[in-house]
Design a protein around this motif. Structure first.
Motif, PDB file in Angstrom:
ATOM      1  N   HIS A  11       0.828  -1.204   0.000  1.00 14.84           N
ATOM      2  CA  HIS A  11       0.000   0.000   0.000  1.00 14.84           C
ATOM      3  C   HIS A  11       0.865   1.257   0.000  1.00 14.84           C
ATOM      4  O   HIS A  11       0.579   2.213   0.707  1.00 14.84           O
ATOM      5  CB  HIS A  11      -0.945  -0.008   1.212  1.00 14.84           C
ATOM      6  N   ALA A  12       1.930   1.244  -0.763  1.00 13.85           N
ATOM      7  CA  ALA A  12       2.835   2.395  -0.817  1.00 13.85           C
ATOM      8  C   ALA A  12       2.069   3.657  -1.175  1.00 13.85           C
ATOM      9  O   ALA A  12       1.192   3.653  -2.030  1.00 13.85           O
ATOM     10  CB  ALA A  12       3.939   2.146  -1.834  1.00 13.85           C
ATOM     11  N   ASN A  13       2.405   4.734  -0.498  1.00 12.21           N
ATOM     12  CA  ASN A  13       1.759   6.014  -0.713  1.00 12.21           C
ATOM     13  C   ASN A  13       2.809   6.991  -1.228  1.00 12.21           C
ATOM     14  O   ASN A  13       3.776   7.278  -0.539  1.00 12.21           O
ATOM     15  CB  ASN A  13       1.156   6.516   0.603  1.00 12.21           C
ATOM     16  N   PHE A  14       2.587   7.481  -2.453  1.00 14.54           N
ATOM     17  CA  PHE A  14       3.521   8.396  -3.090  1.00 14.54           C
ATOM     18  C   PHE A  14       2.995   9.832  -3.092  1.00 14.54           C
ATOM     19  O   PHE A  14       3.448  10.656  -3.879  1.00 14.54           O
ATOM     20  CB  PHE A  14       3.806   7.934  -4.518  1.00 14.54           C
ATOM     21  N   SER A  15       2.043  10.148  -2.220  1.00 12.73           N
ATOM     22  CA  SER A  15       1.480  11.495  -2.151  1.00 12.73           C
ATOM     23  C   SER A  15       2.582  12.514  -1.928  1.00 12.73           C
ATOM     24  O   SER A  15       3.397  12.370  -1.018  1.00 12.73           O
ATOM     25  CB  SER A  15       0.464  11.604  -1.013  1.00 12.73           C
ATOM     26  N   GLY A  16       2.617  13.530  -2.791  1.00 11.50           N
ATOM     27  CA  GLY A  16       3.590  14.608  -2.656  1.00 11.50           C
ATOM     28  C   GLY A  16       5.021  14.216  -2.961  1.00 11.50           C
ATOM     29  O   GLY A  16       5.928  15.019  -2.780  1.00 11.50           O
ATOM     30  N   GLN A  65       3.506  -2.896 -11.205  1.00  5.29           N
ATOM     31  CA  GLN A  65       2.162  -3.100 -10.677  1.00  5.29           C
ATOM     32  C   GLN A  65       1.952  -2.056  -9.580  1.00  5.29           C
ATOM     33  O   GLN A  65       2.482  -2.179  -8.484  1.00  5.29           O
ATOM     34  CB  GLN A  65       2.049  -4.515 -10.104  1.00  5.29           C
ATOM     35  N   LEU A  66       1.233  -0.983  -9.925  1.00  6.62           N
ATOM     36  CA  LEU A  66       1.012   0.135  -9.013  1.00  6.62           C
ATOM     37  C   LEU A  66      -0.475   0.398  -8.799  1.00  6.62           C
ATOM     38  O   LEU A  66      -0.868   1.485  -8.377  1.00  6.62           O
ATOM     39  CB  LEU A  66       1.701   1.394  -9.555  1.00  6.62           C
ATOM     40  N   SER A  67      -1.287  -0.602  -9.059  1.00  9.70           N
ATOM     41  CA  SER A  67      -2.731  -0.455  -8.900  1.00  9.70           C
ATOM     42  C   SER A  67      -3.062  -0.090  -7.461  1.00  9.70           C
ATOM     43  O   SER A  67      -2.481  -0.628  -6.517  1.00  9.70           O
ATOM     44  CB  SER A  67      -3.446  -1.751  -9.276  1.00  9.70           C
ATOM     45  N   GLY A  68      -3.994   0.862  -7.325  1.00 10.16           N
ATOM     46  CA  GLY A  68      -4.473   1.273  -6.019  1.00 10.16           C
ATOM     47  C   GLY A  68      -3.539   2.181  -5.238  1.00 10.16           C
ATOM     48  O   GLY A  68      -3.870   2.607  -4.137  1.00 10.16           O
ATOM     49  N   ARG A  69      -2.387   2.517  -5.783  1.00  8.25           N
ATOM     50  CA  ARG A  69      -1.445   3.385  -5.073  1.00  8.25           C
ATOM     51  C   ARG A  69      -1.914   4.830  -5.143  1.00  8.25           C
ATOM     52  O   ARG A  69      -2.698   5.217  -5.997  1.00  8.25           O
ATOM     53  CB  ARG A  69      -0.042   3.303  -5.667  1.00  8.25           C
ATOM     54  N   THR A  70      -1.413   5.652  -4.242  1.00  9.42           N
ATOM     55  CA  THR A  70      -1.790   7.060  -4.182  1.00  9.42           C
ATOM     56  C   THR A  70      -0.608   7.928  -4.592  1.00  9.42           C
ATOM     57  O   THR A  70       0.468   7.835  -3.995  1.00  9.42           O
ATOM     58  CB  THR A  70      -2.243   7.433  -2.755  1.00  9.42           C
ATOM     59  N   PHE A  71      -0.835   8.763  -5.626  1.00  2.23           N
ATOM     60  CA  PHE A  71       0.162   9.690  -6.149  1.00  2.23           C
ATOM     61  C   PHE A  71      -0.335  11.129  -6.034  1.00  2.23           C
ATOM     62  O   PHE A  71       0.139  12.004  -6.741  1.00  2.23           O
ATOM     63  CB  PHE A  71       0.457   9.371  -7.618  1.00  2.23           C
ATOM     64  N   ASP A  72      -1.283  11.392  -5.148  1.00  2.24           N
ATOM     65  CA  ASP A  72      -1.886  12.723  -5.029  1.00  2.24           C
ATOM     66  C   ASP A  72      -0.818  13.792  -4.781  1.00  2.24           C
ATOM     67  O   ASP A  72       0.014  13.654  -3.881  1.00  2.24           O
ATOM     68  CB  ASP A  72      -2.899  12.755  -3.883  1.00  2.24           C
ATOM     69  N   GLY A  73      -0.831  14.815  -5.624  1.00  3.88           N
ATOM     70  CA  GLY A  73       0.105  15.928  -5.482  1.00  3.88           C
ATOM     71  C   GLY A  73       1.550  15.598  -5.805  1.00  3.88           C
ATOM     72  O   GLY A  73       2.432  16.421  -5.597  1.00  3.88           O
ATOM     73  N   ALA A  74       1.808  14.422  -6.337  1.00  3.77           N
ATOM     74  CA  ALA A  74       3.187  14.040  -6.678  1.00  3.77           C
ATOM     75  C   ALA A  74       3.703  14.849  -7.865  1.00  3.77           C
ATOM     76  O   ALA A  74       2.938  15.265  -8.732  1.00  3.77           O
ATOM     77  CB  ALA A  74       3.259  12.549  -6.998  1.00  3.77           C
TER      78      ALA A  74
END
Length: 105
Positions: free
Chosen positions: A4-9, A21-30
């Motif tokens: 569940h890696a989170n790449f936000s910001g 395979q990055l399905s479901g990951r979060t890249f918000d504001g990256a």
């Protein structure tokens, strides 16, 4: 890569994330300008407000992804798959490499 890696910001400028395979990951504001997501599985990922300027998303699967406010200026989106909802929302892929995104049924 963590389940569940989170790449936000995150600063992902120029990163090579092709074929992952990055399905479901979060890249918000990256900041993912010039990054490569070529052929990556990004179904149900979130890119809210992310910058993907000049990024390569060729052949990526963005089915069910949240693309609200993401900047795809000059991104290569050839063969990208998006949800029917994105088509209904008149998703526009701006830039010199703009192509019509394929829609998964």
């Amino acid at each position: 890569m963590a389940q569940h890696a989170n790449f936000s910001g995150a600063d992902l400028e120029g990163a090579n994330l092709a074929g992952l395979q990055l399905s479901g990951r979060t890249f918000d504001g990256a900041e993912a300008d010039d990054a490569s997501f070529r052929g990556s599985q990004l179904a149900h990922a979130s890119f809210r407000g992310a910058s993907l300027r000049d990024a390569c998303l060729e052949g990526a699967n963005l089915t069910g992804a949240d693309l609200a406010g993401a900047d795809f200026t000059c991104a290569d989106v050839a063969g990208v798959k998006v949800s029917p909802q994105a088509k209904k929302a008149a998703l526009v892929w701006p830039g010199r490499h703009a192509r019509v995104a394929a829609v998964c049924q």
